[in-house]
Design an enzyme around this catalytic site. Structure first.
Site, mmCIF file in Angstrom:
data_model
loop_
_atom_site.group_PDB
_atom_site.id
_atom_site.type_symbol
_atom_site.label_atom_id
_atom_site.label_comp_id
_atom_site.label_asym_id
_atom_site.label_seq_id
_atom_site.Cartn_x
_atom_site.Cartn_y
_atom_site.Cartn_z
ATOM 1 N N ASP A 195 -11.014 10.879 -4.834
ATOM 2 C CA ASP A 195 -12.257 11.662 -4.809
ATOM 3 C C ASP A 195 -12.011 12.994 -5.510
ATOM 4 O OD1 ASP A 195 -10.561 12.172 -2.342
ATOM 5 O OD2 ASP A 195 -11.884 13.905 -2.289
ATOM 6 N N GLU A 199 4.721 4.919 3.963
ATOM 7 C CA GLU A 199 4.112 6.209 4.306
ATOM 8 C C GLU A 199 5.184 7.089 4.949
ATOM 9 O OE1 GLU A 199 0.909 7.949 4.057
ATOM 10 O OE2 GLU A 199 2.456 9.327 4.725
ATOM 11 N N ARG A 258 -9.514 7.048 5.595
ATOM 12 C CA ARG A 258 -9.885 8.301 6.253
ATOM 13 C C ARG A 258 -10.236 9.375 5.229
ATOM 14 N NH1 ARG A 258 -7.792 10.527 11.654
ATOM 15 N NH2 ARG A 258 -7.830 8.301 11.984
ATOM 16 N N ASP A 262 -2.017 12.170 -3.077
ATOM 17 C CA ASP A 262 -2.034 13.640 -3.095
ATOM 18 C C ASP A 262 -2.340 14.093 -4.520
ATOM 19 O OD1 ASP A 262 -1.331 13.870 -0.366
ATOM 20 O OD2 ASP A 262 0.777 13.524 -0.867
ATOM 21 N N GLU A 280 -11.276 8.933 2.206
ATOM 22 C CA GLU A 280 -12.523 8.593 1.534
ATOM 23 C C GLU A 280 -13.716 8.990 2.416
ATOM 24 O OE1 GLU A 280 -12.963 4.431 0.747
ATOM 25 O OE2 GLU A 280 -14.996 4.707 0.014
ATOM 26 N N GLU A 327 0.855 -1.196 0.000
ATOM 27 C CA GLU A 327 0.000 0.000 0.000
ATOM 28 C C GLU A 327 0.888 1.243 0.000
ATOM 29 O OE1 GLU A 327 -3.559 0.070 2.296
ATOM 30 O OE2 GLU A 327 -3.731 2.254 2.152
ATOM 31 N N LYS A 375 -2.843 21.525 -9.456
ATOM 32 C CA LYS A 375 -2.379 22.514 -10.435
ATOM 33 C C LYS A 375 -1.626 21.820 -11.563
ATOM 34 C CE LYS A 375 -1.974 26.272 -7.175
ATOM 35 N NZ LYS A 375 -1.128 26.789 -6.132
HETATM 36 C C1 SAM Z 1 -4.116 12.353 0.650
HETATM 37 S S1 SAM Z 1 -3.235 11.256 1.676
HETATM 38 C C2 SAM Z 1 -4.232 9.764 1.605
HETATM 39 C C3 SAM Z 1 -3.932 8.817 2.736
HETATM 40 C C4 SAM Z 1 -4.697 7.491 2.722
HETATM 41 N N1 SAM Z 1 -4.331 6.681 1.567
HETATM 42 C C5 SAM Z 1 -6.190 7.714 2.748
HETATM 43 O O1 SAM Z 1 -6.852 7.458 1.733
HETATM 44 O O2 SAM Z 1 -6.707 8.119 3.817
HETATM 45 C C6 SAM Z 1 -1.849 10.823 0.648
HETATM 46 C C7 SAM Z 1 -0.742 10.129 1.432
HETATM 47 O O3 SAM Z 1 0.271 9.700 0.533
HETATM 48 C C8 SAM Z 1 1.522 9.868 1.178
HETATM 49 N N2 SAM Z 1 2.545 9.891 0.117
HETATM 50 C C9 SAM Z 1 2.818 10.881 -0.751
HETATM 51 N N3 SAM Z 1 3.822 10.535 -1.582
HETATM 52 C C10 SAM Z 1 4.191 9.267 -1.222
HETATM 53 C C11 SAM Z 1 5.186 8.348 -1.688
HETATM 54 N N4 SAM Z 1 6.000 8.672 -2.710
HETATM 55 N N5 SAM Z 1 5.285 7.141 -1.081
HETATM 56 C C12 SAM Z 1 4.463 6.820 -0.061
HETATM 57 N N6 SAM Z 1 3.513 7.646 0.417
HETATM 58 C C13 SAM Z 1 3.376 8.854 -0.155
HETATM 59 C C14 SAM Z 1 1.364 11.165 1.951
HETATM 60 O O4 SAM Z 1 2.284 11.267 3.022
HETATM 61 C C15 SAM Z 1 -0.084 11.053 2.440
HETATM 62 O O5 SAM Z 1 -0.180 10.450 3.705
#
Ligand code: SAM
Length: 231
Positions: free
Chosen positions: A171, A86, A210, A135, A212, A61, A139
């Site tokens: 989303d 993460e 979370r 993420d 979602e 994941e 932009k």
């Molecule tokens: C918008 S959050 C979504 C978190 C979770 N998947 C959820 O749906 O609740 C995106 C997550 O991806 C992590 N992330 C960003 N770039 C990453 C990478 N290259 N490898 C692992 N995680 C990454 C960020 O730290 C962040 O916690």
């Protein structure tokens, strides 16, 4: 003319937060005591035997946030080993709390970039890869920071077994369109949707994350994409 900026697989630079609030005492104890027992070794090949002591199926994941989905999958599939990557330490703490509360033994954690893991697993060694609510970098000038880009997708394709599955949830309408566009260009993945319901409703074996839940509370739509790695 300038070349197009490289995507995350070549720039290897993590954007976003790595730490947030100061950890409470119980949380710090989890990081100190539990995390070292679950951490993916910093160097060398990553194999199920090395991580779990047997040749079990391996899932990854990417960016598990607070770990709800990863813990749900680990609980539902105890025969599988799940690696979660993460970089955000508060997220790792959330996952450690899930591991402890549910008594899970089949999770390993990399507190860093998922690309490091994809580099170190053998080709065709993962059965599933999850990328849930990445993420969005909405932009256009930040599009190359999105995980769904040719470089990272090449690494995912290399790591997945033929017939293995990549799941992407989002989303964000910009990311949704972008991910569809990127995935449609690929010849190594097949979109598994047969009807719109397949990507508009969360599959039963897809625990809610979370992000979602937050999107649903705000009345946003959420899209669920499942792709099979072609031989
Ligand atoms: C918008 S959050 C979504 C978190 C979770 N998947 C959820 O749906 O609740 C995106 C997550 O991806 C992590 N992330 C960003 N770039 C990453 C990478 N290259 N490898 C692992 N995680 C990454 C960020 O730290 C962040 O916690």
């Amino acid at each position: 003319m300038l070349d197009a900026p490289p995507d995350p697989a070549s720039i290897r630079r993590l954007y976003g937060r790595r730490s947030g609030h100061k950890l409470r005492i119980g949380q710090a104890a989890l990081v100190e005591n539990l995390l070292p027992t679950l951490t993916v070794p910093a160097k060398g090949d990553i194999t199920p035997e090395g991580l779990f002591g047997d040749a079990r199926p391996l899932w990854l994941e990417i960016g598990f946030g607070r770990g709800e989905h990863m813990a749900g999958q680990a609980e539902a599939h105890p025969h599988v080993g799940i690696i979660g990557a993460e970089p955000f330490l508060d997220g790792v703490v959330g996952a450690l709390m899930e591991v402890e509360a549910r008594g899970l033994t089949n999770i390993r954690i990399h507190n860093g970039d998922a690309l490091d893991i994809l580099d170190r697993v053998a080709p065709a060694s993962l059965d599933r890869v999850f990328l849930l609510h990445p993420d969005p970098w909405p932009k256009a000038r930040h599009a190359k920071r999105r995980f769904v880009n040719p470089g990272p997708l090449d690494l995912v394709a290399r790591a997945l077994k033929p017939g293995g599955e990549l799941r992407i949830g989002t989303d964000h309408p910009v990311y949704c369109r972008w991910a569809l566009m990127q995935m449609n260009k690929r010849t190594d993945f097949e979109w598994l949707a047969q009807t719109p319901a397949d990507w508009q409703h969360r599959p039963a074996d897809w625990p809610q994350t979370r992000y979602e839940a937050k999107a649903r509370r705000l009345g946003h739509e959420v899209w669920y994409f499942r792709y099979r790695r072609l031989p």
